[in-house]
Design an enzyme around this catalytic site. Structure first.
Site, PDB file in Angstrom:
ATOM      1  N   HIS A 144      10.406   2.032  10.586  1.00 60.80           N
ATOM      2  CA  HIS A 144       9.022   1.851  10.152  1.00 60.80           C
ATOM      3  C   HIS A 144       8.878   2.100   8.652  1.00 60.80           C
ATOM      4  CE1 HIS A 144       7.157   1.540  14.169  1.00 60.80           C
ATOM      5  NE2 HIS A 144       8.272   2.163  14.510  1.00 60.80           N
ATOM      6  N   GLU A 168       4.497  -4.440   6.529  1.00 60.79           N
ATOM      7  CA  GLU A 168       5.455  -3.584   7.231  1.00 60.79           C
ATOM      8  C   GLU A 168       6.352  -4.360   8.192  1.00 60.79           C
ATOM      9  OE1 GLU A 168       5.692   0.539   9.858  1.00 60.79           O
ATOM     10  OE2 GLU A 168       3.725  -0.308   9.398  1.00 60.79           O
ATOM     11  N   HIS A 174       6.656  -3.006  14.734  1.00 61.90           N
ATOM     12  CA  HIS A 174       5.581  -3.988  14.618  1.00 61.90           C
ATOM     13  C   HIS A 174       6.109  -5.401  14.865  1.00 61.90           C
ATOM     14  CE1 HIS A 174       3.041  -0.667  13.455  1.00 61.90           C
ATOM     15  NE2 HIS A 174       4.026  -0.289  12.644  1.00 61.90           N
ATOM     16  N   GLU A 185      10.601   6.662   8.932  1.00 60.01           N
ATOM     17  CA  GLU A 185       9.481   6.180   8.109  1.00 60.01           C
ATOM     18  C   GLU A 185      10.008   6.082   6.692  1.00 60.01           C
ATOM     19  OE1 GLU A 185       6.561   5.065   8.846  1.00 60.01           O
ATOM     20  OE2 GLU A 185       5.907   5.952  10.746  1.00 60.01           O
TER      21      GLU A 185
END
Length: 186
Positions: free
Chosen positions: A79, A24, A10, A146
């Site tokens: 992430h 995030e 991101h 993740e």
């Protein structure tokens, strides 16, 4: 010289998930920079590139292009999860050219991560495969992590803890080192 590309997920106008006072894109950047610092301390000879080093937007295509241009040995995209659940999981592409080898380095990476994460009672959500653009378009060994769930109350407490984040970065660095060793052996 071995090369690693670290991709902070991101950024810029794409914040990713947010909850519990966390965003995030900020966490992924913090973790990615921390991974680089730890990796430099344990493998000073490795050439490390980041897809972003500040709060800028980088498209998925550009992330893959940055990685592919440098001919790295390994690409990692960092992430934070969301959407109900808790814990850690990682992904490789289901059509990785040598899937048996992909599963082998994913297991090495995942097991190294869980050594640290199990000390914090983080749920092991397993090793997974998914057709994610950043994995599909990068041409070297790659993985997407993740790291806990931003919207889980217990996980978010850990994501706010500087000591935990530092340990998470260190675990990533050691996992990358183990994968690089495996890649050297072929």
């Amino acid at each position: 010289m071995e090369k690693v590309v670290i991709d902070a997920g991101h950024g810029g106008h794409d914040p990713g998930a947010s909850a519990n006072g966390l965003v995030e894109k900020d966490l992924t950047l913090k973790i990615s920079l921390g991974i680089e610092n730890h990796l430099k301390s344990i493998l000073p000879e490795v050439d490390i590139h980041q897809t972003r080093t500040d709060d800028t937007f980088v498209s998925l295509e550009d992330r893959a292009n940055i990685a592919n241009a440098g001919f790295p040995n390994f690409f990692i995209s960092v992430h934070i999860n969301s959407g109900g659940g808790s814990g850690y999981e990682d992904y490789i592409h289901p059509e990785y050219p040598d899937i048996e080898f992909g599963e082998k380095y994913q297991t090495v990476f995942h097991d190294e991560m869980m050594i640290f994460l199990s000390t914090a009672n983080v749920t092991d959500r397993g090793k997974k495969k998914k057709d994610l653009q950043v994995l599909r378009e990068t041409i070297m060994a790659n993985i997407l992590t993740e790291n806990l769930f931003i919207d889980d109350p217990n996980d978010s407490v850990l994501l706010k803890d500087e000591t935990f984040i530092d340990g998470l970065c260190q675990a990533h660095a050691h996992a990358i080192k183990k994968v690089l060793e495996l890649l050297q052996r072929g």
